[in-house]
Scaffold this active site. Sequence first.
Site, PDB file in Angstrom:
ATOM      1  N   ASN A 281      22.900 -47.628   1.699  1.00  0.00           N
ATOM      2  CA  ASN A 281      23.652 -48.493   3.048  1.00  0.00           C
ATOM      3  C   ASN A 281      23.426 -50.524   2.816  1.00  0.00           C
ATOM      4  O   ASN A 281      21.980 -50.132   4.103  1.00  0.00           O
ATOM      5  CB  ASN A 281      23.027 -47.726   4.447  1.00  0.00           C
ATOM      6  CG  ASN A 281      23.893 -48.684   5.156  1.00  0.00           C
ATOM      7  OD1 ASN A 281      25.207 -49.224   5.548  1.00  0.00           O
ATOM      8  ND2 ASN A 281      24.106 -48.138   6.741  1.00  0.00           N
TER       9      ASN A 281
ATOM     10  N   ARG B  72      27.561 -46.260   1.282  1.00  0.00           N
ATOM     11  CA  ARG B  72      27.770 -47.267   2.097  1.00  0.00           C
ATOM     12  C   ARG B  72      29.003 -47.948   2.035  1.00  0.00           C
ATOM     13  O   ARG B  72      28.601 -48.817   1.922  1.00  0.00           O
ATOM     14  CB  ARG B  72      27.426 -46.577   3.870  1.00  0.00           C
ATOM     15  CG  ARG B  72      27.919 -46.929   4.426  1.00  0.00           C
ATOM     16  CD  ARG B  72      27.669 -47.546   5.922  1.00  0.00           C
ATOM     17  NE  ARG B  72      27.961 -47.058   6.920  1.00  0.00           N
ATOM     18  CZ  ARG B  72      28.060 -46.011   8.239  1.00  0.00           C
ATOM     19  NH1 ARG B  72      26.758 -46.741   8.669  1.00  0.00           N
ATOM     20  NH2 ARG B  72      28.824 -46.552   8.864  1.00  0.00           N
TER      21      ARG B  72
ATOM     22  N   HIS C 174      33.964 -45.669  11.544  1.00  0.00           N
ATOM     23  CA  HIS C 174      32.721 -44.431  11.491  1.00  0.00           C
ATOM     24  C   HIS C 174      33.351 -43.244  10.758  1.00  0.00           C
ATOM     25  O   HIS C 174      33.317 -42.070  11.285  1.00  0.00           O
ATOM     26  CB  HIS C 174      32.712 -44.473  12.847  1.00  0.00           C
ATOM     27  CG  HIS C 174      31.724 -45.277  13.989  1.00  0.00           C
ATOM     28  ND1 HIS C 174      32.867 -45.758  15.250  1.00  0.00           N
ATOM     29  CD2 HIS C 174      30.855 -45.780  13.568  1.00  0.00           C
ATOM     30  CE1 HIS C 174      31.739 -46.704  15.696  1.00  0.00           C
ATOM     31  NE2 HIS C 174      30.112 -46.845  14.537  1.00  0.00           N
TER      32      HIS C 174
ATOM     33  N   ARG D 224      31.013 -55.032  22.148  1.00  0.00           N
ATOM     34  CA  ARG D 224      32.371 -55.398  21.663  1.00  0.00           C
ATOM     35  C   ARG D 224      33.068 -55.622  22.934  1.00  0.00           C
ATOM     36  O   ARG D 224      33.162 -54.132  24.023  1.00  0.00           O
ATOM     37  CB  ARG D 224      32.656 -54.629  20.655  1.00  0.00           C
ATOM     38  CG  ARG D 224      32.047 -54.990  19.562  1.00  0.00           C
ATOM     39  CD  ARG D 224      32.271 -54.803  18.216  1.00  0.00           C
ATOM     40  NE  ARG D 224      31.344 -53.539  17.700  1.00  0.00           N
ATOM     41  CZ  ARG D 224      30.831 -53.073  16.852  1.00  0.00           C
ATOM     42  NH1 ARG D 224      31.898 -52.545  16.276  1.00  0.00           N
ATOM     43  NH2 ARG D 224      29.840 -52.622  16.384  1.00  0.00           N
TER      44      ARG D 224
ATOM     45  N   GLU E  58      25.669 -39.805   9.485  1.00  0.00           N
ATOM     46  CA  GLU E  58      25.943 -40.163   8.240  1.00  0.00           C
ATOM     47  C   GLU E  58      25.999 -40.264   7.004  1.00  0.00           C
ATOM     48  O   GLU E  58      26.827 -40.215   5.532  1.00  0.00           O
ATOM     49  CB  GLU E  58      26.585 -41.776   8.908  1.00  0.00           C
ATOM     50  CG  GLU E  58      27.503 -41.733  10.166  1.00  0.00           C
ATOM     51  CD  GLU E  58      27.539 -43.258  10.897  1.00  0.00           C
ATOM     52  OE1 GLU E  58      26.010 -43.608  11.185  1.00  0.00           O
ATOM     53  OE2 GLU E  58      28.384 -43.630  10.328  1.00  0.00           O
TER      54      GLU E  58
END
Length: 404
Positions: A7, A92, A181, A242, A386
């Site tokens: 990643n 990823r 996601h 956010r 993940e």
Amino acid sequence: MKVLVINCGSSSLKYRLIETDTKTVICKGLCERIGIGGGHFKYEVIGSDNGYEKDVEFPDHNTAVDTLIKAITDPDKGVVSDVSEIGAVGHRIVHGGDKFTGATYITPEVMSVIEECSDLAPLHNPANVQGIKSCRKVMPDTAMVGVFDTAFHQTLPEEAYLYGIPYEYYEKYGIRKFGFHGMSHEYVSKETAAIMGKDVKDVKTIVCHLGNGASITAVDGGRSVDTSMGYTPLDGIIMGTRCGSLDPEIVHALVEKTGKSLDEVMKLLNFESGVYGLSDYMSSDMRDIRDACKNGNMAAKRAFNTYIYVIVKYIGAYMAVLGGADAITFTAGIGENSSSVRKQVCDRLKGLGVELDDEANNNGHGARLISTASSKVKVYAIPTDEEMSIALSTVEVLNKQNKV
Ligand code: ADP
């Protein structure tokens, strides 16, 4: 098969070596501060004290990959004797645009398409591409697979991915909902079906991935049919920093009223908004907000209540989209750990057939049912993984291509 999961960010690289046959992590770690000086390397071997940390300069991603491969293959502290024991590398990749509907074997053509998607994720995709190139240098003969954050949401129907703007802008510029996601939503929706003892095709689940970044997805029979993040990961529910969904005129108003530039306003919406902004810049971390709420802090309560309200609204909307849900599953840092967030959300959904089991919600950990036996909609807390999802998708792609 041993799969190395990579990643890669612009200045960091997270890695994990996974034995996919047993679904176990062999080792994991991190290369920090790539290209900016003051680099640091972390290497952890699961179930052993062979791990270590050290300061290493990483002038570029190639040095980071070299360092981690040396650590993994080291005769004393390594976990494989040779790099050839690594069956594949799963990368990823944040944005696959509308080009990738699933994980993909990386060919030179696929690399070009990933590079083309860079304008959709300028902070992420170039780093992801760099990670692939660096791994290729050290492991030229090892199969590489790209796993995309956006791919799981490519099943969204047109009515869910279009915005109410002239259609020509979708056609010309690809302005549409992508969703993110994806690995987490896919993994957790499958785990939800498994824990229910059902085939994923027979289950309607609303997955609430609540971390610093957060998104909610309606999954019908294993397919994403709507998701809260949009063209970018700024859309949807309120997050750590956010803002989530806004009236677009607010951007205009903030530019006019604050005298900030458009770029500065966008920075404000990405990094100084959400729970952090609503709590008067107290914290973006839900643990701090929860503690401050307990002490009666009004700013923290305001942030917490607004956060909960928006989640409830999305779940309600997705129940309508799905025509009723079999399950709601909470995952990621807040979803897995915060019993108070789960409690506040579920209590507001009582009218829709959700009945939380307080005992199960407050106690225990790991994947578990947290609703009562009579709850019409089952509620679960399930840890996301993940990296495992990337590793398993990597093997799936290779199996399809007969590369294993
Ligand atoms: P990301 O991967 O998006 O950075 P994570 O999934 O790691 O985010 O989640 C980070 C969030 O999880 C933080 O807001 C943190 O406060 C929250 N969190 C972690 N543990 C707990 C806990 N025990 N209770 C409440 N929130 C928690």
